[in-house]
Write a protein that holds these residues in place. Structure first.
Motif, short mmCIF file in Angstrom:
data_model
loop_
_atom_site.label_atom_id
_atom_site.label_comp_id
_atom_site.label_asym_id
_atom_site.label_seq_id
_atom_site.Cartn_x
_atom_site.Cartn_y
_atom_site.Cartn_z
N HIS A 1 0.81 -1.21 0.00
CA HIS A 1 0.00 0.00 0.00
C HIS A 1 0.85 1.26 0.00
N GLY A 2 1.96 1.23 0.74
CA GLY A 2 2.84 2.39 0.75
C GLY A 2 3.43 2.66 -0.62
N VAL A 3 3.79 1.58 -1.31
CA VAL A 3 4.38 1.71 -2.64
C VAL A 3 3.38 2.36 -3.59
N VAL A 4 2.16 1.85 -3.60
CA VAL A 4 1.14 2.39 -4.50
C VAL A 4 0.83 3.84 -4.11
N ALA A 5 0.71 4.11 -2.82
CA ALA A 5 0.38 5.47 -2.37
C ALA A 5 1.45 6.47 -2.80
N ALA A 6 2.71 6.07 -2.72
CA ALA A 6 3.79 6.99 -3.10
C ALA A 6 3.66 7.39 -4.57
N ASP A 7 3.37 6.41 -5.42
CA ASP A 7 3.21 6.72 -6.85
C ASP A 7 2.01 7.63 -7.09
N VAL A 8 0.90 7.34 -6.42
CA VAL A 8 -0.30 8.15 -6.61
C VAL A 8 -0.06 9.58 -6.12
N ALA A 9 0.66 9.71 -5.01
CA ALA A 9 0.96 11.04 -4.47
C ALA A 9 1.77 11.85 -5.47
N ALA A 10 2.76 11.20 -6.08
CA ALA A 10 3.59 11.91 -7.06
C ALA A 10 2.73 12.40 -8.22
N ARG A 11 1.80 11.57 -8.65
CA ARG A 11 0.94 11.97 -9.77
C ARG A 11 0.06 13.16 -9.39
#
Lengths: 678, 678
Positions: A316-326
């Motif tokens: 979840h952290g990995v996915v959240a980091a990418d979404v945050a960058a977007r």
């Protein structure tokens, strides 16, 4: 210095009018009231009568008789009490007469439901109402609603009560916004359907909603902005969040808006420039509008873009980091000292550099969340916190306490905390009052909506007007030079002999431009780098007979070709455009816009927002360029445009920026015959 | 000609193995079975026992005794029946011993739940299991599930039954996918948790799921692709949709993935190149995965991108058109004849050019929807239909009939129809079986997911290997020239005299490059346009002592500088990169990637996908460039890379493309010491 319009603006040159007669009238009449509950006239009568305990309600029906238990009358004049507000739900052909009768009985406000009234007639009626010191909403509108005044003259939409003031140009979209808001637990304080804006425009409604204490957020769906500058000024001065749903992101969308509301569509890039200046949040769909409204209504704001992501489980952290960058948020590494503090309260396998992965630490002891969040809040390294994953699913009493504690700690520190959870409806999360979302993208976009907007400034236009000049290359050059933009040396010539004389004066090599075919378009032929009189003669002979320009050749070298220009948007007025010029201009479309005029510092910020900006500062071994000179040129053009409403387009392209300055190599002027937006 | 691997691929050089022992074993044993339902060993025992009517279930517990009413045994060897599948839920220290004992009793498959086993030990165990002709899933995995075999060895996730086969590298994300799928009425046929892939990798699981008839769509969450080329080949050959949720879109995401699963992260652009080649749909969040799975499972596909939007009310059409454009769909003008046919069945105020706005026509007569949809389907002008807005809310029996008719007509014509409705749960829409969504962006993205993917081709790598060459500028040039890429004439020189001789041979003006500082990086100094021996001498003296290159000067003129290069991705192998070169290369990052090797035609498609591509065809009065020559060069490099696993990076930058051909102006080679991905 420019004036930044942070004070209450006025619209159309007049002092802003009170809209109390529209939203909280002491008496109302529905003209076209019907016995048939399926007809709009029937629904309006029902809606009006719901407010009978608050005001006198009159019903007007050509045939008279009883409607929903109330007596109706044949004309407005026959009503025992003169209405303050008249709702006109009549065929288009009867609209003018209804307006006249309403004014005759002293109505202060008219809501025009009628559709199909001609554009010219609408405008004339709008003027007539304004001249009578009354106000007209519509026509072709869907009514008004005011929660506090218990006024429901848009009863086809079931607006849940709440804090959103909605101004909209589509009935069905208003309906959808009502439904979506209800699903999110949000509601509406006021609603006004814009219709064809014969009198009342979006700007004046925004001013009114700004003064309305119950309205905490102003939401709009607008296709046609009319006086867009006034709208932006009103939004900038509102003192509460303004969220705009608008269109124009596609050719088909623009086409459809033109069919739908006769919208004179502004380029979406211009609308965005206005939104940036005014601090308006622009969205593209009803869902987005409701999804940004929810966090904005919480009153929380991000101080910066540094997000710390935390959760028990790595994926979840990995996915959240990418979404945050977007979404334009940063997920920076934490400092070693903070990471060490976190490590001390987490299992040995945990990751502490952001995202923070508890690696089972939450499952072992749910109070780990409390400890980690407190350390993060104390550190000052987080502008926002995102808890992601399983939290909410442990189902213990301790979890509920922890959730309440997290929300409390975040509130006290002023750092927004949002939860993405597999269990957003869990007791722990619901009781805590946390902003909790089932989907990670919604959680992140809620945080992104809270990023503080730039200081709001919608520049005012100067009242003095620069006298118009003719179109033509040398007129454009003079205009630009007088504004303060240096141009490459050039001489107008009409014969080969004049050309040779001019070249001798300027010094070889020279360039030769034909000015024959120029008319609201680029100049004709151009030949560069003519080394001597023979080459010049040859070039001259190759051109059509007529005026030419002989010009000094600029040394491009490691310089960069930019475009700076201004154009007049029919709705938002003069707009400054800066961008990359040259051969890559069209393919990359690297441009930025701002409402004119702008100060040099703001012009430089605009230039530095271009993707090509790294080249200004000497990337790849190139010299540092004189961006300030380019910014001065851009600012100068923008200030000129603010004083010259007759400029449709004025462009310096290319503007050559070198280490030593900025120099215009070509200029183009297009005049507008229509001097003010309608 | 390249071989396009459309036949069933083999993995790791061996014939693909059967995974029946993993997903439908005749007998299973849980080592580490527990009496405690809160422990994983307890949940696994419960999950295994649920399948007791299908297979023999053995429970192994060091202390023995009864677990959930079944006798347990102290060791695998003590079980009365040797298990085909062994689940190892033991501490890391006991994992090796459990694997050995499992192989000793003849287990064909092992599921390693144990976490914390060292990387080297895992690899050794993976080899040991493979050598014993058995298979190992994990370790550090969360188990397996097979709906048809009633095998539930991942009981912590409540997988609803359905048609999705899920392969995942995160337990919590699998959990989330299960919950989100259930909300959409979707479910799972199979699940395998990847864990650390000591033996079984994603590729082999995809092959197995491809053969599994009940699985209609393969969904993956993968952070570490291991043999990425094999994965892409398996996906390309699957014969069913493959949807990949992966990460790496941000620095923090890559960092987090490395912490989470030791992922040797591939650039997301490389993953996307593999997805394009293999026809994989890539998504970024669990919600997106479920949202594309739903329409893909419907079996419908778009033949093109032409969307017709229709609805009763203008605002929704306007918003839908913009959203469609953002999702890469077209909303083209309808032909005048079709528009006239539509006008004949719609009110006079309707808009018929797409979006089609009924302007009240649907409210007057809901059968208008049926007539309009039939005309659109008959016209052949729509690849997809989107009904947007109020439809679903009329609430009449006729509306239900119309909804059923719309879906039936669309089915028969093979043109997907999706509904965005304020009332997606209405009886009319539910009964019709239409794909109906509450939010416009979900409706449009469902349609976008159905756009047919390009023909699937994952290029194979040649078995013959080009012998390695040394690094160095002239070695790189020779390598590139031998591959078929023309390079600008150049001569290696070591003295000023040699330089003058070389220049005399090549002809002035020349360029001079220092090769002293080159080591896995750009060559040292470069001086261009040296007009005569004196200028050459001066440049030479300014360089550090050592080897140089004297080069002919290229005439750039109206040519365009590109980059073509290959690099070896640790997971996906050789990748071709083409892009814009020169000063704007970095700021615009206009590059495109493809798995190497590619044929010239595919290389040209890749080049034409660049944003700068309009400049190839003579935009803005420029000459048409020889793109085919650039494509040949790119293809040649890619074919070389496919035969030279020792190339880490090989780049021709710039490759000057002119009207007459393509010419490399510089070349750079970096060798890799590690010749194959681990």
């Amino acid at each position: 210095m420019l004036v930044c319009m942070l004070q209450r603006p006025s619209v159309g040159g007049t002092v802003s009018r009170s809209l109390d007669s529209l939203f909280s009238p002491r008496s109302v009449a529905v003209v076209g009231a019907s016995r048939d509950p399926a007809k709009w006239g029937g629904q309006l009568a029902r809606g009006a009568l719901k407010g009978r305990h608050r005001r006198i309600v009159g019903l007007v029906n050509r045939s008279g008789g009883e409607i929903l238990g109330s007596a109706s009358h044949r004309t407005l004049a026959e009503l025992p009490d003169a209405p303050e507000l008249v709702v006109a739900c009549v065929p288009a052909a009867a609209f003018e007469q209804t307006v006249d009768e309403a004014l005759d009985v002293g109505a202060r406000a008219i809501v025009g439901i009628s559709a199909g009234v001609g554009e010219a007639e609408e405008r004339a009626l709008g003027r007539r109402v304004r001249d009578a010191d009354a106000i007209l909403l519509g026509p072709n509108c869907l009514g008004v609603f005011d929660r506090d005044a218990e006024l429901d003259l848009a009863p086809w939409v079931d607006f849940p009560p709440g804090e959103i003031g909605l101004i909209a140009q589509s009935g069905n979209l208003s309906f959808e916004l009502g439904l979506l808001a209800a699903r999110e637990g949000l509601g509406f304080s006021r609603f006004a359907s814009l219709g064809n804006q014969a009198d009342l425009e979006a700007a004046e409604l925004v001013e009114s909603f700004a003064r309305h204490a119950t309205t905490k957020l102003i939401a709009l769906y607008v296709e046609d902005f009319r006086d867009g500058r006034a709208f932006a000024r009103a939004a900038a001065s509102a003192g509460k969040p303004v969220v705009l749903l608008t269109v124009g992101g596609s050719e088909a969308g623009v086409r459809a808006a033109r069919s739908h509301t006769r919208a004179l569509a502004s380029d979406l890039a211009v609308v965005d420039a206005a939104c940036r200046a005014a601090g308006i949040v622009r969205v593209s769909t009803p869902r987005e509008l409701i999804e940004v409204a929810k966090p904005l209504l919480s009153g929380k704001r991000l101080r910066g873009r540094r997000l710390v992501v935390l959760g028990d489980g790595g994926g979840h952290g990995v996915v959240a980091a990418d979404v945050a960058a977007r979404h334009g948020l940063e997920v920076p590494l934490l400092t070693p000292s903070l990471a060490a503090e976190l490590a001390a309260v987490l299992p040995g396998t945990a990751t502490t550099d952001n995202p923070v992965d508890f690696a089972g630490g939450g499952e072992q002891d749910v109070r780990t969340f409390e400890r980690v969040v407190q350390l993060l809040l104390d550190s000052g390294e987080a502008d926002a916190l995102l808890v992601t994953g399983y939290f909410g699913g442990y189902g213990t009493a301790a979890e509920r306490e922890v959730a309440v504690a997290l929300v409390g700690a975040a509130e006290r520190s002023g750092v927004p905390l949002v939860v993405h959870s597999l269990f957003p409806d869990s007791k722990a999360l619901v009781d805590s009052g946390a902003l909790a979302y089932r989907e990670i993208e919604r959680a992140v976009s809620a945080l992104a909506a809270l990023v503080d907007r730039e200081p709001r400034c919608v520049p005012a236009l100067a009242s003095e007007v620069v006298p118009p000049v003719e179109e033509g290359y040398f007129a454009a050059r003079t205009l630009v030079e007088d504004a303060g933009v240096p141009m490459i040396a050039a001489r107008p010539v009409a014969t080969a002999a004049e050309a040779r004389a001019a070249a001798a004066e300027l010094g070889y090599p020279v360039g030769l431009k034909s000015l024959v075919s120029e008319h609201k378009s680029d100049a004709g032929g151009v030949v560069l780098d003519l080394a001597d009189p023979d080459e010049l003669d040859a070039a001259y002979r190759g051109f059509p007979a007529g005026p030419c320009s002989v010009e000094r050749m600029a040394v491009v070298g490691d310089g960069l070709e930019l475009i700076v220009g201004v154009r007049r948007d029919p709705r938002f007025g003069p707009v400054l455009l800066v961008g990359l010029g040259g051969v890559f201009a069209e393919v990359f479309g690297d441009v930025a816009l701002a409402l004119a005029p702008v100060e040099p510092a703001e012009a430089e910020r605009l230039l530095r927002s271009l993707r090509c900006a790294p080249l200004f500062d000497g990337a790849r071994g190139r010299p540092r360029l004189d961006v300030a000179a380019a910014a001065n040129a851009a600012s100068a053009l923008s200030q000129l445009a603010a004083r010259a409403p007759w400029i449709a387009e004025l462009e310096v392209n290319p503007l050559l920026v070198t280490a030593d300055g900025a120099l215009g190599l070509d200029a183009r002027l297009v005049r507008d015959t229509m001097e003010e937006p309608s």
